[in-house]
Motif scaffolding. Structure first.
Motif, PDB file in Angstrom:
ATOM      1  N   MET A   1       0.745  -1.115  -0.001  1.00  0.00           N
ATOM      2  CA  MET A   1      -0.062  -0.066   0.024  1.00  0.00           C
ATOM      3  C   MET A   1       0.937   1.196  -0.040  1.00  0.00           C
ATOM      4  O   MET A   1       0.307   2.172  -0.352  1.00  0.00           O
ATOM      5  CB  MET A   1      -1.054  -0.051   1.204  1.00  0.00           C
ATOM      6  N   THR A   2       2.046   1.323   0.662  1.00  0.00           N
ATOM      7  CA  THR A   2       3.010   2.314   0.612  1.00  0.00           C
ATOM      8  C   THR A   2       4.242   2.308  -0.358  1.00  0.00           C
ATOM      9  O   THR A   2       5.057   2.724  -0.348  1.00  0.00           O
ATOM     10  CB  THR A   2       3.505   2.472   1.964  1.00  0.00           C
ATOM     11  N   ASP A   3       4.048   1.400  -1.408  1.00  0.00           N
ATOM     12  CA  ASP A   3       5.243   0.878  -2.568  1.00  0.00           C
ATOM     13  C   ASP A   3       6.381   0.929  -1.745  1.00  0.00           C
ATOM     14  O   ASP A   3       7.513   1.214  -2.160  1.00  0.00           O
ATOM     15  CB  ASP A   3       5.325   2.218  -3.269  1.00  0.00           C
ATOM     16  N   GLY A   4       6.392   0.185  -0.588  1.00  0.00           N
ATOM     17  CA  GLY A   4       7.554  -0.340   0.231  1.00  0.00           C
ATOM     18  C   GLY A   4       8.190   0.847   0.985  1.00  0.00           C
ATOM     19  O   GLY A   4       8.998   0.525   1.673  1.00  0.00           O
ATOM     20  N   LYS A   5       7.600   2.006   1.016  1.00  0.00           N
ATOM     21  CA  LYS A   5       8.218   3.122   1.798  1.00  0.00           C
ATOM     22  C   LYS A   5       7.638   2.765   3.214  1.00  0.00           C
ATOM     23  O   LYS A   5       8.573   3.187   4.357  1.00  0.00           O
ATOM     24  CB  LYS A   5       7.388   4.319   1.507  1.00  0.00           C
ATOM     25  N   SER A  25       6.235  -2.138  10.051  1.00  0.00           N
ATOM     26  CA  SER A  25       5.310  -1.418   9.054  1.00  0.00           C
ATOM     27  C   SER A  25       5.956   0.137   8.846  1.00  0.00           C
ATOM     28  O   SER A  25       5.388   0.675   7.995  1.00  0.00           O
ATOM     29  CB  SER A  25       3.951  -1.379   9.234  1.00  0.00           C
TER      30      SER A  25
END
Length: 119
Positions: A1-5, A25
């Motif tokens: 959901m956060t593109d891996g960030k 997370s």
């Protein structure tokens, strides 16, 4: 959901085993705020998650604030929701009679989102 960030902030109202997952997370520089312990008062975390992510963990207790302060904060949050600025995640809605099941789901399933009780 956060593109891996990862996420900037986690408000952890569940505790227990969920706390370690919540820490994992976080984005670099992220903050975990512990506000409850529905799944248990003890949590195991991977300390490297704190170090490599330069993460922060804070405890929060609502009793430190006056009822007026809590009401003002609630009103501000509800206003943000009404304006579409916040999008709370709801995992499940159960009738009040199933409060025990809701508690079990929080403790055992670690749902993504809140479990609400309908009156």
């Amino acid at each position: 959901m956060t593109d891996g960030k990862g996420v900037d902030v986690v408000l952890d109202g569940v505790g227990g085993s969920v706390t370690g997952e919540a820490l994992g997370s976080l984005a670099v520089g992220g903050t975990l705020v512990s506000i409850g312990y529905a799944a248990g008062m003890r949590a195991e975390i991977n300390v490297t998650g704190l170090i490599w992510k330069n993460a922060h963990i804070h405890g929060f207790r609502f009793a430190l604030f006056t009822p007026e302060q809590v009401n003002a904060a609630n009103a501000a949050l509800l206003d943000l929701v009404a304006q579409g600025e916040l999008h709370p995640k709801v995992a499940q809605v159960l009738p009040l009679e199933k409060a025990a099941e809701a508690q079990r789901l929080l403790a055992e399933s670690g749902p993504f989102g809140r479990i609400l009780l309908a009156l």
